[in-house]
Write a protein that holds these residues in place. Structure first.
Motif, PDB file in Angstrom:
ATOM      1  N   VAL A   1       0.854  -1.174   0.000  1.00  0.00           N
ATOM      2  CA  VAL A   1       0.000   0.000   0.000  1.00  0.00           C
ATOM      3  C   VAL A   1       0.899   1.235   0.000  1.00  0.00           C
ATOM      4  O   VAL A   1       1.968   1.240   0.619  1.00  0.00           O
ATOM      5  CB  VAL A   1      -0.956  -0.006   1.222  1.00  0.00           C
ATOM      6  CG1 VAL A   1      -0.180   0.025   2.528  1.00  0.00           C
ATOM      7  CG2 VAL A   1      -1.957   1.137   1.143  1.00  0.00           C
ATOM      8  N   ARG A   2       0.472   2.278  -0.718  1.00  0.00           N
ATOM      9  CA  ARG A   2       1.221   3.536  -0.714  1.00  0.00           C
ATOM     10  C   ARG A   2       0.625   4.441   0.354  1.00  0.00           C
ATOM     11  O   ARG A   2      -0.575   4.747   0.334  1.00  0.00           O
ATOM     12  CB  ARG A   2       1.155   4.217  -2.082  1.00  0.00           C
ATOM     13  CG  ARG A   2       1.943   3.499  -3.164  1.00  0.00           C
ATOM     14  CD  ARG A   2       2.053   4.340  -4.432  1.00  0.00           C
ATOM     15  NE  ARG A   2       0.756   4.797  -4.911  1.00  0.00           N
ATOM     16  CZ  ARG A   2      -0.070   4.053  -5.650  1.00  0.00           C
ATOM     17  NH1 ARG A   2       0.269   2.804  -5.985  1.00  0.00           N
ATOM     18  NH2 ARG A   2      -1.229   4.552  -6.055  1.00  0.00           N
ATOM     19  N   ILE A   3       1.464   4.871   1.280  1.00  0.00           N
ATOM     20  CA  ILE A   3       0.999   5.692   2.393  1.00  0.00           C
ATOM     21  C   ILE A   3       1.689   7.054   2.355  1.00  0.00           C
ATOM     22  O   ILE A   3       2.885   7.158   2.077  1.00  0.00           O
ATOM     23  CB  ILE A   3       1.254   4.998   3.753  1.00  0.00           C
ATOM     24  CG1 ILE A   3       2.741   4.679   3.956  1.00  0.00           C
ATOM     25  CG2 ILE A   3       0.415   3.739   3.882  1.00  0.00           C
ATOM     26  CD1 ILE A   3       3.062   4.109   5.342  1.00  0.00           C
ATOM     27  N   GLY A   4       0.908   8.083   2.615  1.00  0.00           N
ATOM     28  CA  GLY A   4       1.446   9.422   2.756  1.00  0.00           C
ATOM     29  C   GLY A   4       1.456   9.803   4.220  1.00  0.00           C
ATOM     30  O   GLY A   4       0.421   9.738   4.898  1.00  0.00           O
TER      31      GLY A   4
ATOM     32  N   TRP B   1       5.356   6.745   0.794  1.00  0.00           N
ATOM     33  CA  TRP B   1       6.128   5.511   0.861  1.00  0.00           C
ATOM     34  C   TRP B   1       5.298   4.350   0.323  1.00  0.00           C
ATOM     35  O   TRP B   1       4.087   4.296   0.557  1.00  0.00           O
ATOM     36  CB  TRP B   1       6.510   5.182   2.308  1.00  0.00           C
ATOM     37  CG  TRP B   1       7.234   6.278   3.018  1.00  0.00           C
ATOM     38  CD1 TRP B   1       6.689   7.348   3.656  1.00  0.00           C
ATOM     39  CD2 TRP B   1       8.649   6.393   3.170  1.00  0.00           C
ATOM     40  NE1 TRP B   1       7.672   8.135   4.207  1.00  0.00           N
ATOM     41  CE2 TRP B   1       8.892   7.569   3.912  1.00  0.00           C
ATOM     42  CE3 TRP B   1       9.745   5.626   2.757  1.00  0.00           C
ATOM     43  CZ2 TRP B   1      10.165   7.989   4.265  1.00  0.00           C
ATOM     44  CZ3 TRP B   1      11.019   6.038   3.100  1.00  0.00           C
ATOM     45  CH2 TRP B   1      11.223   7.205   3.830  1.00  0.00           C
ATOM     46  N   GLU B   2       5.960   3.435  -0.350  1.00  0.00           N
ATOM     47  CA  GLU B   2       5.314   2.158  -0.642  1.00  0.00           C
ATOM     48  C   GLU B   2       5.740   1.181   0.440  1.00  0.00           C
ATOM     49  O   GLU B   2       6.920   0.821   0.552  1.00  0.00           O
ATOM     50  CB  GLU B   2       5.701   1.608  -2.008  1.00  0.00           C
ATOM     51  CG  GLU B   2       4.982   0.282  -2.267  1.00  0.00           C
ATOM     52  CD  GLU B   2       5.270  -0.322  -3.626  1.00  0.00           C
ATOM     53  OE1 GLU B   2       4.355  -0.345  -4.459  1.00  0.00           O
ATOM     54  OE2 GLU B   2       6.415  -0.778  -3.828  1.00  0.00           O
TER      55      GLU B   2
ATOM     56  N   ASP C   1       4.533   8.631  -6.470  1.00  0.00           N
ATOM     57  CA  ASP C   1       3.156   8.347  -6.882  1.00  0.00           C
ATOM     58  C   ASP C   1       2.193   8.782  -5.773  1.00  0.00           C
ATOM     59  O   ASP C   1       2.548   8.781  -4.587  1.00  0.00           O
ATOM     60  CB  ASP C   1       2.966   6.865  -7.166  1.00  0.00           C
ATOM     61  CG  ASP C   1       3.706   6.420  -8.420  1.00  0.00           C
ATOM     62  OD1 ASP C   1       4.010   7.295  -9.247  1.00  0.00           O
ATOM     63  OD2 ASP C   1       3.993   5.211  -8.547  1.00  0.00           O
ATOM     64  N   PRO C   2       0.971   9.145  -6.120  1.00  0.00           N
ATOM     65  CA  PRO C   2       0.009   9.592  -5.103  1.00  0.00           C
ATOM     66  C   PRO C   2      -0.233   8.516  -4.045  1.00  0.00           C
ATOM     67  O   PRO C   2      -0.274   7.316  -4.344  1.00  0.00           O
ATOM     68  CB  PRO C   2      -1.263   9.866  -5.913  1.00  0.00           C
ATOM     69  CG  PRO C   2      -0.790  10.099  -7.306  1.00  0.00           C
ATOM     70  CD  PRO C   2       0.411   9.210  -7.485  1.00  0.00           C
ATOM     71  N   ALA C   3      -0.388   8.972  -2.823  1.00  0.00           N
ATOM     72  CA  ALA C   3      -0.663   8.044  -1.725  1.00  0.00           C
ATOM     73  C   ALA C   3      -2.078   7.505  -1.826  1.00  0.00           C
ATOM     74  O   ALA C   3      -3.007   8.218  -2.218  1.00  0.00           O
ATOM     75  CB  ALA C   3      -0.461   8.736  -0.384  1.00  0.00           C
ATOM     76  N   GLU C   4      -2.247   6.240  -1.457  1.00  0.00           N
ATOM     77  CA  GLU C   4      -3.576   5.635  -1.377  1.00  0.00           C
ATOM     78  C   GLU C   4      -4.215   5.891  -0.008  1.00  0.00           C
ATOM     79  O   GLU C   4      -5.443   5.953   0.119  1.00  0.00           O
ATOM     80  CB  GLU C   4      -3.484   4.133  -1.613  1.00  0.00           C
ATOM     81  CG  GLU C   4      -2.929   3.727  -2.970  1.00  0.00           C
ATOM     82  CD  GLU C   4      -2.723   2.238  -3.051  1.00  0.00           C
ATOM     83  OE1 GLU C   4      -3.625   1.556  -3.577  1.00  0.00           O
ATOM     84  OE2 GLU C   4      -1.666   1.762  -2.579  1.00  0.00           O
ATOM     85  N   VAL C   5      -3.372   6.018   0.994  1.00  0.00           N
ATOM     86  CA  VAL C   5      -3.827   6.241   2.362  1.00  0.00           C
ATOM     87  C   VAL C   5      -2.964   7.345   2.958  1.00  0.00           C
ATOM     88  O   VAL C   5      -1.746   7.351   2.775  1.00  0.00           O
ATOM     89  CB  VAL C   5      -3.691   4.955   3.214  1.00  0.00           C
ATOM     90  CG1 VAL C   5      -4.086   5.227   4.655  1.00  0.00           C
ATOM     91  CG2 VAL C   5      -4.537   3.832   2.636  1.00  0.00           C
ATOM     92  N   SER C   6      -3.582   8.280   3.673  1.00  0.00           N
ATOM     93  CA  SER C   6      -2.848   9.360   4.324  1.00  0.00           C
ATOM     94  C   SER C   6      -3.073   9.292   5.825  1.00  0.00           C
ATOM     95  O   SER C   6      -4.195   9.053   6.289  1.00  0.00           O
ATOM     96  CB  SER C   6      -3.305  10.722   3.787  1.00  0.00           C
ATOM     97  OG  SER C   6      -3.027  10.843   2.402  1.00  0.00           O
TER      98      SER C   6
END
Length: 419
Positions: free
Chosen positions: A332-335, A347-348, A363-368
């Motif tokens: 998951v990509r997290i901001g 971060w991935e 890349d844009p975060a999926e979760v912030s």
């Protein structure tokens, strides 16, 4: 922090008669509403801080009423380890304090930034503390990552289920001095078994072996030990307790119960419940404790309070991820919003075959989420769904669920070390 103040380190080899020792300890005594350092207590502080190779940071200043340049704020910590599936380096923050006359001048913020930075520069990816107030440390990226449960146990209703695992061997009641040589081995065995457990420090040894009691200002006169010995005669678990007097119901306080297996834990609980004349035990249980589930009458355990135990902070996300066990694979990509900058960015976060990585990306975060929310999730004691429902995590429900599955552990985190 203005120019009147200076960030310094009190070296561990400072001569014992240097007045800064007493001034330093008295900062914490004043902040926590305790008595000033005694002639007996001051050498104990020096002993355990030197044994743990602690870093004694302080802010000093000059002014009316002070004896030259004197410490007015302190921040003492030591490098240790925490079980995250492997033993990961951790910064144990033991005590932080600012004298009331020097608050609201940026001293705490300055010390926090400087000392967290020193730990990160030394290759320490995580920091932990215990908080006297719940509103202070969130702004520095800390959050409660494990909990403790206050309980009362009615000994007259205590009976283990027939299928409850209990250990062979025997339980013996020892003096603290007879138990002391075994303390480190059993404490380390518990840490090796339970994720979330922090290494016990020298002060833990001094207190749990009965060598030091702040109440008695010397060896403890009230601490008692129940020790479990396996069939080979090796001490493999212990319970520390003290009697609380003759007020009804007659109560004994279980100060600490440490064992490498649930079977030994249950054998010790049974021995404590069988104490003559004792009608009630009080204790703190860790999440995941087997005791209530192993009783014929689960209501023999009454839950009276819920507290936070370990407050955690991530200082180096790639190193923390590399040292953490993952019980599920995923990505998951997290901001992360980190006011101190340690984990800020996107971060991935990925786990493959239980091995984790965190890679910075654009890349844009999926979760912030904030650094404090990340910390609260890190030991698996809180779910992503809970924090999202509270508004502390944002993202599509599917992505939040993916983050939750990635960080979930199959066993509850637990810590018995006090710091």
């Amino acid at each position: 922090m203005d120019a009147r103040y200076r960030h310094e380190i009190l070296p561990l080899d400072t001569p014992d008669d240097d007045p800064r020792w007493r001034a330093y300890v008295d900062i914490f005594s004043a902040v926590f509403l305790d008595s000033r350092a005694s002639d007996e207590g001051l050498p104990v502080f020096r002993e355990h801080r030197r044994a743990d190779e602690a870093r004694l940071a302080m802010v000093t200043t000059e002014g009316p009423g002070l004896d030259g340049r004197a410490p007015v704020a302190g921040f003492n910590w030591t490098r240790s380890t925490i079980n995250c599936g492997t033993q990961v380096p951790v910064m144990i923050i033991n005590t932080i304090g600012v004298l009331p006359s020097h608050r609201r001048r940026g001293l705490l913020k300055s010390m926090m930034g400087t000392e967290l930075g020193a730990a990160a520069a030394d290759g320490v990816p995580l920091a932990v503390l215990t908080a006297s107030e719940a509103t202070i440390y969130g702004r520095f990226g800390f959050a409660p990552a494990t909990q403790s449960l206050d309980v009362e146990i009615a000994t007259g209703r205590f009976a283990l289920r027939d299928d409850a695992p209990t250990a062979g061997g025997t339980v013996e009641f020892l003096t603290p001095s007879a138990f002391a040589p075994h303390w480190r081995r059993v404490a380390d065995a518990f840490q090796d078994r339970r994720r979330g457990a922090v290494t016990q420090q020298h002060m833990n040894y001094l207190v749990e072996s009965g060598e030091w009691s702040s109440a008695d200002q010397g060896p403890s006169r009230s601490l008692r030990v129940a020790a479990h010995f396996d069939d080979a005669g090796t001490l493999d678990g212990f319970a520390l307790f003290r009697h609380k007097g003759w007020s009804e119901p007659v109560t004994s306080e279980v100060v600490q119960l440490t064992a490498p297996s649930p079977a030994v834990e249950l054998s010790l609980w049974r021995a404590l419940a069988d104490l003559d004349l004792v009608e009630r035990l009080t204790a703190q249980l860790q999440p995941g404790n087997v005791l209530p589930h192993a009783l014929r009458d689960p209501r023999a355990v009454k839950f009276t309070g819920l507290g936070d135990n370990v407050w955690l902070r991530v200082l180096d996300l790639p190193a923390a991820a590399a040292g953490r066990a993952f019980d599920a694979d995923g990505a998951v990509r997290i901001g992360i919003d980190d006011p101190l900058g340690f984990c800020a960015g996107t971060w991935e976060l990925r786990a493959v075959d239980g091995v984790g990585t965190a890679t910075a990306g654009t890349d844009p975060a999926e979760v912030s989420l904030g650094a404090d929310a990340l910390a609260q999730l890190w030991l698996g004691g809180t779910t992503a769904w809970e924090l999202a429902a509270a508004g502390r995590i944002t993202g599509a429900p599917e992505a939040v669920a993916r983050l939750g599955r990635l960080l979930r552990w199959d066993t509850a985190p637990a810590n018995r070390a006090e710091f």
